[in-house]
Design an enzyme around this catalytic site. Structure first.
Site, PDB file in Angstrom:
ATOM      1  N   LYS A  89       1.161  -1.374   0.009  1.00 30.35           N
ATOM      2  CA  LYS A  89       0.397   0.036  -0.179  1.00 30.35           C
ATOM      3  C   LYS A  89       0.501   1.071  -0.035  1.00 30.35           C
ATOM      4  CE  LYS A  89      -4.079  -1.897   3.151  1.00 30.35           C
ATOM      5  NZ  LYS A  89      -5.144  -1.864   1.467  1.00 30.35           N
ATOM      6  N   ARG A  91      -9.816 -11.808   2.362  1.00 26.29           N
ATOM      7  CA  ARG A  91     -10.538 -12.692   1.716  1.00 26.29           C
ATOM      8  C   ARG A  91      -9.955 -14.072   2.409  1.00 26.29           C
ATOM      9  NH1 ARG A  91     -10.707  -9.784  -4.432  1.00 26.29           N
ATOM     10  NH2 ARG A  91     -10.970  -7.858  -2.094  1.00 26.29           N
TER      11      ARG A  91
HETATM   12  N1  BES Z   1      -8.153  -3.885   4.581  1.00 26.20           N
HETATM   13  C1  BES Z   1      -8.301  -3.126   3.142  1.00 26.20           C
HETATM   14  C2  BES Z   1     -10.207  -2.994   3.398  1.00 26.20           C
HETATM   15  C3  BES Z   1      -9.599  -1.185   3.487  1.00 26.20           C
HETATM   16  C4  BES Z   1      -9.083  -0.274   2.877  1.00 26.20           C
HETATM   17  C5  BES Z   1     -10.530  -1.017   4.845  1.00 26.20           C
HETATM   18  C6  BES Z   1      -9.744   0.833   2.854  1.00 26.20           C
HETATM   19  C7  BES Z   1     -10.844   0.273   5.501  1.00 26.20           C
HETATM   20  C8  BES Z   1     -10.292   1.306   4.334  1.00 26.20           C
HETATM   21  C9  BES Z   1      -7.896  -4.180   2.686  1.00 26.20           C
HETATM   22  O1  BES Z   1      -7.530  -5.484   2.772  1.00 26.20           O
HETATM   23  C10 BES Z   1      -7.536  -4.633   1.221  1.00 26.20           C
HETATM   24  O2  BES Z   1      -6.681  -3.693   0.883  1.00 26.20           O
HETATM   25  N2  BES Z   1      -8.231  -4.900  -0.170  1.00 26.20           N
HETATM   26  C11 BES Z   1      -7.840  -4.194  -1.443  1.00 26.20           C
HETATM   27  C12 BES Z   1      -8.469  -5.065  -2.333  1.00 26.20           C
HETATM   28  C13 BES Z   1      -8.265  -4.753  -3.633  1.00 26.20           C
HETATM   29  C14 BES Z   1      -6.803  -5.401  -3.741  1.00 26.20           C
HETATM   30  C15 BES Z   1      -8.788  -5.806  -4.417  1.00 26.20           C
HETATM   31  C16 BES Z   1      -8.696  -3.234  -1.977  1.00 26.20           C
HETATM   32  O3  BES Z   1      -9.422  -2.383  -1.151  1.00 26.20           O
HETATM   33  O4  BES Z   1      -8.174  -1.778  -2.297  1.00 26.20           O
HETATM   34 MN    MN Z   2      -5.095  -5.297   2.347  1.00 26.80          MN
END
Ligand code: BES
Ligand code: MN
Ligand code: ZN
Length: 496
Positions: A275, A349
């Site tokens: 990230k 997931r």
């Molecule tokens: N924990 C994050 C989702 C999230 C984002 C929670 C912002 C709270 C605030 C999750 O693990 C994630 O990173 N999801 C990705 C999925 C994507 C790579 C398909 C996302 O939402 O960008």
């Molecule tokens: Mn994530």
């Protein structure tokens, strides 16, 4: 703390502060101000638009004439006709935040306005708000900036004995639920290095044991023996070993079992699909689903609900260590399905897949998972509403009604089968990410592959789990969202 309820005219209440509700526009102040020096003043302030009576507004009136107290705090409740659990909770948070800013022994809170607004249900929500507002996110302030105080409720003079007993029961319930929300908030607000999976699991174990909830903590060897390929792969990039915790609160005889499953990523860096720094700032709260599951089950135990609930929380970090899972890796999950990793940041997931499969094997009557799963859900619904997905309409409707009654917000999103198409993989049964659009839905479709035939709800709480900044009626940080909704749902199960 146990909230006492007294019955007497407000003018004679001997407390340093008395909080009194005031409704928006011509809704006016509570009836127990009638005939006091504040009645006319409050009416004039509303008339001249010096105050609005909106939810979260607080106005301090010092040294009121004819009162024993030194201060009356007018607490806005919003429109009289719209007064519900949501507004009662927010008003409670606002007034507690305002008065807990410095040490005070005791605060009296008039119940008149709340009782006038209709049935007594918002009394619990008001208490929940008060408890939540007395605790802030400043876990590591060297000088505490929030000072909990004793609450004394003031019921109108003519309240019957019977009514009073009912109010005491609602206040006691509100305290339990408010404290459960605070537990979930505190766990989310705890710095990530203070709550690696093993530590968090032990915190959960201790809390569960204190409340008579049976608890098991699995170590990595057990997790491997149970073939949790998703959880192991996510944990591989971290020096901290994963943990899997099961909770059993079985107090319902042969009543049907509810399974609650929580995502417990104690820090989500994204893994090799790293990230950007700004997106990582709040990723200590990526274990909110797990915290809420634990808190809700503890609340059920403290309320001694005659129900059967099983909790499952998967705890891990998502890091970038030398053994981290790689793009293109194929994992075999608990239920035997294979998953090609195409984005290591879609880790929630992967761990939920194992947890849901395992939970489903016990054939619960119903299953709910809570997860801070996708940024896409934030894009769709904003920061205050959770995405609701389900494979059974009646169950989803029941949850939506419970959230409404609790003062929390969900919105149903689709779970149509065509969303599954984009999860196709050429080497494995599926990929862990779908196409660019509709990311909250493809994530839910992914999870559905692991719930078998169990009636199931997925709540994507990425939005409401966290508040970026504070407002009068909400703290910054973890919100403990959906502890209140789950409690209402479990209470409904107890009645059926
Ligand atoms: N924990 C994050 C989702 C999230 C984002 C929670 C912002 C709270 C605030 C999750 O693990 C994630 O990173 N999801 C990705 C999925 C994507 C790579 C398909 C996302 O939402 O960008
Ligand atoms: Mn994530
Ligand atoms: Zn995550």
């Amino acid at each position: 703390m146990t909230i006492r309820i007294i019955r007497q005219p407000l003018t004679t209440v001997d407390a340093p502060w008395i909080a009194v509700g005031i409704f928006e526009k011509n809704g006016g102040p509570a009836s127990d101000l009638t005939g006091t020096s504040i009645e006319a003043l409050a009416a004039r302030l509303l008339e001249e638009k010096e105050i609005k009576g909106s939810v979260g507004e607080t106005t301090a009136l010092h040294e009121p004439v004819g009162f024993l107290t030194r201060g009356v705090l007018l607490a806005g409740l919003g429109p009289r006709a719209k007064f519900d659990a949501r507004n009662a909770y927010a008003a409670g948070v606002a007034l507690a935040k305002r008065l807990a800013g410095k040490p005070r022994e005791k605060v009296a809170v008039s119940l008149a306005a709340v009782l006038e607004a209709g049935d007594a249900a918002p009394v619990s929500a008001l208490v929940e708000g008060l408890i939540v507002g007395m605790q802030g996110p400043g876990l590591h302030k060297t000088e505490p900036n929030r000072h909990p105080f004793e609450v004394v409720f003031v019921a109108p003079d003519g309240t019957s004995d019977e009514r009073l007993v009912g109010l005491e029961r609602l206040a006691a319930r509100g305290e339990v639920v408010g404290q459960a929300v605070n537990l979930a908030r505190t766990l989310a607000n705890t710095p990530p290095s203070e709550k690696p999976p093993k530590v968090l699991a032990e915190v959960i174990r201790k809390a569960a044991e204190e409340h008579g909830v049976a608890v098991e903590v699995w170590d990595p060897a057990r997790i491997r023996a149970e073939r949790f390929g998703g959880l192991l792969a996510v944990a591989a990039g971290s020096d901290e070993p994963p943990a899997f915790v099961t909770l059993d609160y079985l107090n319902g005889g042969d009543a049907p079992t509810l399974a609650l499953v929580g995502k417990g990523v104690t820090f989500d860096s994204g893994g090799l699909s790293l990230k950007p720094s700004a997106s990582m700032e709040d990723m200590k709260a990526d274990m909110t689903g797990a915290a809420v599951v634990v808190a809700a089950i503890l609340a059920a135990a403290r309320l001694e609900l005659p129900i059967n609930v099983k909790g499952y929380v998967a705890l891990t970090e998502n890091m970038t260590g030398g053994r981290a899972m790689k793009l293109g890796d194929v994992l075999t999950m608990r239920n035997g399905k294979t998953v090609e990793v195409m984005n290591t940041d879609a880790e929630g997931r992967l761990i939920l897949a194992d947890a849901l499969s395992y939970a489903a094997e016990a054939q619960p009557a119903r299953m709910i998972d809570l997860a801070t799963l996708t940024g896409a859900c934030l894009v769709a619904l904003g920061t205050k509403i959770a995405g609701l997905f389900g494979n059974e309409e009646a169950f989803a409707k029941e949850l939506a009604e419970a959230s409404q009654a609790a003062g929390e917000r969900v919105w149903a999103l689709p779970l149509d089968d065509d969303f599954k198409d984009s999860l196709k993989s050429s080497v494995a049964d599926m990929k862990n990410v779908g196409a660019r659009w509709g990311g909250a839905v493809t994530a839910a479709k992914f999870l559905q592959e692991f719930v078998a035939d169990v009636p199931w709800i997925h709540l994507d709480i990425a939005g409401p789990s966290w508040a970026d900044s504070e407002s009068a009626s909400r703290d910054a940080g973890g919100t403990g969202c959906f502890v209140r909704t789950l409690t209402v749902l479990m209470e409904a199960a107890a009645r059926s």
